[in-house]
Design a protein around this motif. Sequence first.
Motif, PDB file in Angstrom:
ATOM      1  N   ASN A 301       0.840  -1.192   0.000  1.00 34.19           N
ATOM      2  CA  ASN A 301       0.000   0.000   0.000  1.00 34.19           C
ATOM      3  C   ASN A 301       0.880   1.249   0.000  1.00 34.19           C
ATOM      4  N   ASP A 302       0.239   2.408  -0.124  1.00 38.01           N
ATOM      5  CA  ASP A 302       0.987   3.670  -0.171  1.00 38.01           C
ATOM      6  C   ASP A 302       1.733   3.933   1.133  1.00 38.01           C
ATOM      7  N   GLY A 303       1.158   3.480   2.243  1.00 39.70           N
ATOM      8  CA  GLY A 303       1.830   3.664   3.530  1.00 39.70           C
ATOM      9  C   GLY A 303       3.175   2.971   3.564  1.00 39.70           C
ATOM     10  N   GLN A 304       3.239   1.756   3.012  1.00 39.70           N
ATOM     11  CA  GLN A 304       4.517   1.046   2.934  1.00 39.70           C
ATOM     12  C   GLN A 304       5.436   1.676   1.894  1.00 39.70           C
ATOM     13  N   LEU A 305       4.848   2.232   0.855  1.00 40.10           N
ATOM     14  CA  LEU A 305       5.649   2.918  -0.159  1.00 40.10           C
ATOM     15  C   LEU A 305       6.472   4.033   0.473  1.00 40.10           C
ATOM     16  N   HIS A 306       5.833   4.872   1.281  1.00 45.45           N
ATOM     17  CA  HIS A 306       6.559   5.953   1.937  1.00 45.45           C
ATOM     18  C   HIS A 306       7.572   5.406   2.953  1.00 45.45           C
ATOM     19  N   TYR A 307       7.199   4.313   3.615  1.00 43.21           N
ATOM     20  CA  TYR A 307       8.060   3.765   4.673  1.00 43.21           C
ATOM     21  C   TYR A 307       9.340   3.150   4.115  1.00 43.21           C
ATOM     22  N   ILE A 308       9.379   2.908   2.809  1.00 41.68           N
ATOM     23  CA  ILE A 308      10.556   2.266   2.221  1.00 41.68           C
ATOM     24  C   ILE A 308      11.824   3.081   2.485  1.00 41.68           C
ATOM     25  N   PHE A 309      11.672   4.402   2.645  1.00 43.07           N
ATOM     26  CA  PHE A 309      12.831   5.251   2.934  1.00 43.07           C
ATOM     27  C   PHE A 309      13.321   5.022   4.361  1.00 43.07           C
ATOM     28  N   LYS A 310      12.405   4.847   5.279  1.00 45.21           N
ATOM     29  CA  LYS A 310      12.754   4.520   6.664  1.00 45.21           C
ATOM     30  C   LYS A 310      13.451   3.172   6.719  1.00 45.21           C
ATOM     31  N   LEU A 311      12.922   2.197   5.986  1.00 45.94           N
ATOM     32  CA  LEU A 311      13.536   0.872   5.931  1.00 45.94           C
ATOM     33  C   LEU A 311      14.969   0.969   5.418  1.00 45.94           C
ATOM     34  N   GLY A 312      15.159   1.749   4.364  1.00 45.08           N
ATOM     35  CA  GLY A 312      16.499   1.917   3.813  1.00 45.08           C
ATOM     36  C   GLY A 312      17.466   2.519   4.814  1.00 45.08           C
ATOM     37  N   TRP A 313      17.013   3.529   5.535  1.00 44.35           N
ATOM     38  CA  TRP A 313      17.881   4.164   6.529  1.00 44.35           C
ATOM     39  C   TRP A 313      18.199   3.207   7.680  1.00 44.35           C
ATOM     40  N   ASP A 314      17.221   2.440   8.135  1.00 43.81           N
ATOM     41  CA  ASP A 314      17.481   1.498   9.230  1.00 43.81           C
ATOM     42  C   ASP A 314      18.525   0.472   8.828  1.00 43.81           C
ATOM     43  N   ILE A 315      18.435  -0.007   7.596  1.00 40.81           N
ATOM     44  CA  ILE A 315      19.407  -0.996   7.112  1.00 40.81           C
ATOM     45  C   ILE A 315      20.776  -0.352   6.931  1.00 40.81           C
ATOM     46  N   TRP A 316      20.797   0.884   6.416  1.00 38.23           N
ATOM     47  CA  TRP A 316      22.071   1.581   6.225  1.00 38.23           C
ATOM     48  C   TRP A 316      22.783   1.811   7.561  1.00 38.23           C
TER      49      TRP A 316
END
Length: 362
Positions: A301-316
């Motif tokens: 969903n769109d909510g997860q779409l926006h969260y993908i940036f948070k996911l990327g930062w957490d992994i980084w």
Amino acid sequence: MNYKTIEFLLLQLEESFSKSRSNIYSEVKKEQHFRELYQLFKSIRDSEYRRLRGNELYVHFNILTYIFKGLEYLDNSTLNVIPYEIVSCLEKALSDWIRREDFIVVTSLSNRNLDFYFESGYSEEYFQGLNKYVSKFYGTTITHRLIRIGLPKVLARDYLSCVALYHELGHFVDNELNISKKLLLETYKTDNPRKSPSTFMYYSHRTEYFADLFAAQYINDASDSFLNYIAYDEPDSQTHPATAKRTKVVQEFLSNQYCMEKNDFNKVLKASGSPQLSLRHNSIDVSNSDFIDLVPQNLENDGQLHYIFKLGWDIWKESDDNFLKDFKSRQKHQIINNLIEKSISNYTISAQWKKLNDGTIQ
């Protein structure tokens, strides 16, 4: 100023348009805007502009400057310059607040590192006045307003850094809805931020807090993570609150604690019938992320779409200890950015395909 000034600008614009004719845009609205700007330019060029006098000269100078500015941003918003992935995310966020079809998100590239900004000006009032004038004298109008956002050229495809664009979009929404100005009026009984140093500082700080909270709605603390990379431990200034204060406000908002800034903004938003600041993302568990297998994340969903940036930062931030630990630093950065881009692209294409099959798009 005389007609030679107008003639000089027209010659410059003619050269600019000749270089921009081969531009390929990611959406029809940008192509339409280019054609409308060209039609307005052509109408003025073919008019009897040599007869202009007095205030009419200044009006035409401003119109031609408006065309120049629009062309500048269009030139930097072509398919091969700015990835449509980040723009599509911003447009989805925009649609929660303002009629998206009335605007075009465009970008300008800066050669200065970390030069992210929202360029204000050309308000709705100006836009309506412009259209009224050019419709009367040249029989043409401009359909869309531009949301003009600047970013560093070197970071145009760096999705970890581009989280700052959510913050800049927040500045646009604040400016468009006059949220911080309404707070200024309520607190200082003036809507002029430059009335005094204290009003300027209060207003400037409100705009930063709003933009921070606007971004946090969609990407959690990803923008805050980027802020702490580029402005760690910065103190208060006339234009920005201390980084520690900004981080505190975001964390209060995300943890559903009492947040005075959020409450103040929402009070103004409610009174004007606008949406309110609230969490608009859906979290993705890092431990179960598709990224662990080095494949794009399946977004629901769109909510997860926006969260993908948070996911990327957490992994980084944990990349020295997680599944990326055996890669070199540059490889880690490239892998995360590529995974974010492909995740957004897959989701966007699937959504468009679904609309086509549903008959939503003709």
